[in-house]
Write a protein that holds these residues in place. Sequence first.
Motif, mmCIF file in Angstrom:
data_model
loop_
_atom_site.group_PDB
_atom_site.id
_atom_site.type_symbol
_atom_site.label_atom_id
_atom_site.label_comp_id
_atom_site.label_asym_id
_atom_site.label_seq_id
_atom_site.Cartn_x
_atom_site.Cartn_y
_atom_site.Cartn_z
ATOM 1 N N SER A 1 30.088 35.768 15.451
ATOM 2 C CA SER A 1 29.481 35.523 16.764
ATOM 3 C C SER A 1 28.096 36.165 16.813
ATOM 4 C CB SER A 1 30.380 36.071 17.867
ATOM 5 O OG SER A 1 30.497 37.465 17.727
ATOM 6 N N ALA B 1 28.757 35.054 26.719
ATOM 7 C CA ALA B 1 29.015 35.535 25.361
ATOM 8 C C ALA B 1 28.197 34.773 24.324
ATOM 9 C CB ALA B 1 30.501 35.412 25.047
ATOM 10 N N ASN C 1 37.762 34.098 19.818
ATOM 11 C CA ASN C 1 37.094 34.508 21.065
ATOM 12 C C ASN C 1 37.351 33.439 22.125
ATOM 13 O OD1 ASN C 1 36.024 36.582 19.568
ATOM 14 N ND2 ASN C 1 34.130 35.462 19.133
ATOM 15 N N TYR C 2 38.573 33.441 22.643
ATOM 16 C CA TYR C 2 38.938 32.345 23.536
ATOM 17 C C TYR C 2 38.192 32.376 24.855
ATOM 18 C CZ TYR C 2 42.595 31.553 20.135
ATOM 19 O OH TYR C 2 43.260 31.297 18.975
ATOM 20 N N ASN C 3 37.742 33.570 25.280
ATOM 21 C CA ASN C 3 36.975 33.621 26.530
ATOM 22 C C ASN C 3 35.696 32.816 26.385
ATOM 23 O OD1 ASN C 3 38.473 36.136 25.874
ATOM 24 N ND2 ASN C 3 38.112 36.530 28.042
ATOM 25 N N GLU C 4 35.044 33.010 25.240
ATOM 26 C CA GLU C 4 33.800 32.286 24.991
ATOM 27 C C GLU C 4 34.093 30.795 24.802
ATOM 28 O OE1 GLU C 4 31.736 33.649 21.521
ATOM 29 O OE2 GLU C 4 30.165 32.128 21.723
ATOM 30 N N LYS D 1 43.883 44.797 16.374
ATOM 31 C CA LYS D 1 44.122 43.367 16.593
ATOM 32 C C LYS D 1 45.326 42.866 15.813
ATOM 33 C CE LYS D 1 39.704 41.506 17.998
ATOM 34 N NZ LYS D 1 38.602 40.604 17.665
ATOM 35 N N ALA E 1 33.661 30.277 18.106
ATOM 36 C CA ALA E 1 34.438 30.998 19.107
ATOM 37 C C ALA E 1 35.933 30.782 18.893
ATOM 38 C CB ALA E 1 34.034 30.550 20.506
ATOM 39 N N GLY F 1 42.040 33.670 27.854
ATOM 40 C CA GLY F 1 40.677 33.184 27.685
ATOM 41 C C GLY F 1 40.325 32.152 28.734
ATOM 42 N N ASP G 1 33.274 38.451 11.856
ATOM 43 C CA ASP G 1 32.521 38.340 13.103
ATOM 44 C C ASP G 1 31.274 37.474 12.967
ATOM 45 O OD1 ASP G 1 31.710 38.537 15.646
ATOM 46 O OD2 ASP G 1 30.932 40.588 15.502
ATOM 47 N N GLN H 1 37.193 32.361 15.526
ATOM 48 C CA GLN H 1 37.281 33.813 15.512
ATOM 49 C C GLN H 1 38.197 34.341 16.603
ATOM 50 O OE1 GLN H 1 33.932 35.937 14.139
ATOM 51 N NE2 GLN H 1 34.586 34.626 12.480
#
Lengths: 503, 236, 288
Positions: free
Chosen positions: C39, A62, A221-224, C207, A216, A54, C37, A219
């Motif tokens: 996001s 994102a 979402n390490y890139n975000e 995942k 982020a 990430g 989710d 969840q």
Amino acid sequence: MPQLQPMKNTDYPLGYWQKVTLSIWLIALVILPFADIEIVNFDPFLELSLMTQGLMAPDFFATEYLFQAIIQTVNFAIIGVCLGLILGAPLALIYQHPIVSGCCSFLRAIHEIFWALLFLQVFGLSPMTGILAIAIPFAATFARVFHDIINQSSDRPLESIDSRADIISRYTYGKIAQVLPQLMAYTRYRFECALRSSAVLGFIGMPTLGFYMETAFKQGNYNEGAALLMIFVAIIGTIRYWCPPKLLGVYLVIACVTLVEIPAVDSSLLVRFISQDILPPAFANAASFAEVQWYSLYTWFSDIITGQAIPGAIATITLALLALAATHFITLNAHALASKHLCPVPLTWLGQLMLLIGRCVPEYILAFIFLMLLGPSMLPAIIALAIHNGCVIAYLAVRQNNAIAPQQMQISKFNQFNYHIMPSIYPNIMALMFYRFEIIVRETAVFGILGIMTLGFYIDSSFSEIRYSNALVLITCTALLNVVIDIFSRRLLKLPQTSLASC
Amino acid sequence: MITIDNLNLHYDKTSSYNTGKNIGKKKASTQVIFDLSLTINEGEKVAIIGPSGAGKSSLLHHLYGSLQGRAALCSQRQGLVDNLSIYHNVFMGALARHHWLYNLINLIKPFKQNLNDITALCQQLELDQPLEKKVDKLSGGQRQRVALARALYQQQEIFIGDEPFSALDPLMTSRLLETVLAQHNSVIMVMHDRELAMTAFDRVIALDKGRLVLDSKQQSINLQQITQLFQTSAVA
Amino acid sequence: MNTLIKLIALCALTISLLVSSNASATTFTFTAIPDEDESQLRTRFEKVALYLEQKLGVKVKYVPVKSYSAAVTAFRNNQVQLAWFGGLSGVQARRLVPGSQAIAQGYEDQFFKSYFIAHHSTNLTMTDSFPDINQKTFTFGSKGSTSGRLMPQYYIEQYLQKKPQQAFKRVGFSGDHSRTIAQVQSGVYQVGAVNYKVWETALARGKIDTNKVSVIWETPAYPDYQWTIRAGVDTEFGKGFADKVQAVLLNMNDPELLNSFPRSSFVNATNKDFEPVLTVAKKIGLID
């Protein structure tokens, strides 16, 4: 060969700061066996590799409404600081009054997040919640630090001013004008703090960067998350370029205009909150005062105190004391790395960048990352607190020590650093550390939300169970604990007032 | 104008002020003025001289305290605010003449009238520096004149000065002293320059070790006596 | 002291100015936290808002919130009139605003369940009987979650006859179902309780490394997420508004909209359907 006379036992008593340093570490060592610092993790590498990926490939697109989030983060900070100044600066003038200083230290002791959770009940998800959550503890902090700074100014100009002049004129010209640069510098530093607080308020739903940051990371979402962190660090690192003090007024106007709309406030909510929500169940359920079941009130209260407040307070103090020692360690190392007196200039840039990152990344996120790597003990929180506070102190210390002129002596940089720079800066570092201790205690609250059983954990639970009366009792306990610690540490250490000005 | 009778002053180590109140009670304080009696009349121009440590400044601050509201003080400690400009430091003399709101606005945006007045005053005191310059950028002599300007700007009838010209050259000293004497009804000033004190003032009093030793009103004194006083003091 | 009094008076004045009387809600506002989710919340749910706006003929706005308790607060304060609640938060909200109605639930929510998942090092495997998880480390999801906290805690107390704090070596609250999976998978906690739908989706997306973490037990079925509408919407938005909203929700069949929740469809629900949740919540002391 003549027998050498055995040397007389030369006594070299420990200096004041040596004693203080030793006792910090001694206390930490004593409580270490009782603290929960177990490392339990079997496979940290999977999560670690995801995080690294990430970080390597941050995704700046994102996040929805990213620009709005940035604007709101700045808005809350600016309006919060200005409101804090308006409320806090006058209080600084009467801060010597024990009632005022007591109230201020009480207000300061409550973390922004808890202020926000309280205001959330009255104002809802309105910008008012965020702004007041920043403004109130900031006002109390301004009151104290401004008072300390003003106290350092000389009384001499007052001597020559005509005593018939009114007190406001005498005070502004004779006292405040002397320390205006320090007051401005401190306000600027607090603005940086306000940006951090503003982001952190996002964790509980304010529309700032923290809102998306928490999601982020939560969840995975390490890139975000990495992208948001980078944006945040960049915003704080470049404050002096985009927010020179002269433009602050302009920014304030812009902030008020671009603030998300403030929904009308329902006064009945405030009435309900005060007359119902925060009352103990025994009162809230009773129709009249005569019907109050005093016994149930007593059991309710003692259950909270023995079941939550006391264990929470013990965990809080343990965590804070260990974090203090760890902060000391980090401060000394980070400070050395970024000091131009020790390292070559290009290396200090790297050090400065490290300090910037360390103090910008919210402790919550730091603890979150370490939790995934080390397991759910107190250890992640200790490390997070130490990194954050260590970097803040080191940053302030570096600012001070870069102003020290190097000595004209033919000694190596290393010796110069240890014999000239460190001795002159060390008392300041220690004073800053004890000032930060109050903040460390406050911040332990945030880790409660992450599941570490500090007082913050129980407060967070009370809010999520919609038991505001419990939450209020616990918040009060937290605040009182802080007030006691504050009094205790001041008495015990008789802190030199002079060095507090820069923190 | 003012009469003091059997004054005893103590120098308190914990504060910068001399206290006349707790006589003999504080152990940490040392006595600086002993049984001093003095009367100063309206319109008198009095110079106080004496070796250092004689208690001149203590006496002066005591007099200033008793004359509160009528006198302007130009202290040896100056008490300039380094962060403010020359203009604002001088304006501090006029704080009592205006409402606080006026004073606050003036701090942000100087008023024309005051600017003109202070410009004129600075010219008079031969202070040719831009008014917006911060006082910490000034030399010792310039700072002293800013402090003097502030005292003059108070426009009081009595001027109390504690060696206000010590950092200036003799010629300028006599020119500025003339200005000060001309603008005030009464002047009480600690003087470093004995000859100037003898020539420019109506009355000269000398202190030594906290006691009044000479007073030109009681006896005629000459320079020799004074020189002698300073010599004996230096030996002791 | 006088200054102090003046200051206090000034503050009081400022606050009283800010606190103007009664809030008006001309737009119909709703909130929703999906169980997986989170996001792009606004982008996704503003589409739902648009759908409702078209069908209902009133202005509809979506408010993003961070937690169940924040959603309940907003509902209680009339800042939202409609909310997609979890089982527990719905019960809490309806208790706080008497007269509010559960009007629809997801098809899957009629027989929802939680999975207990364990790290491979525990050597626990799928069983029908309650697994032996005494003195393990255990993580729940969010504190206010039905599938991540309420129901798992209830069954733990039922089978182990102990409070979780006594039953386990360490108890945590990950805050989120995805986090629970990640934490158990990486061995931070040995056992965890997770929403079954989140688990299935994560599994389908690859995942989850099933060599490291696996399901060891599933709870009996219970009702979970539902739409709850606030008491008094009929007076605010016209008679029969609640019924209209219910019909619009039940008729929502655009997969893109349903995926935001994510549910296959919405079916009828009443307050009575959620009584088991209330009973359980009272039993474990989350509701007095």
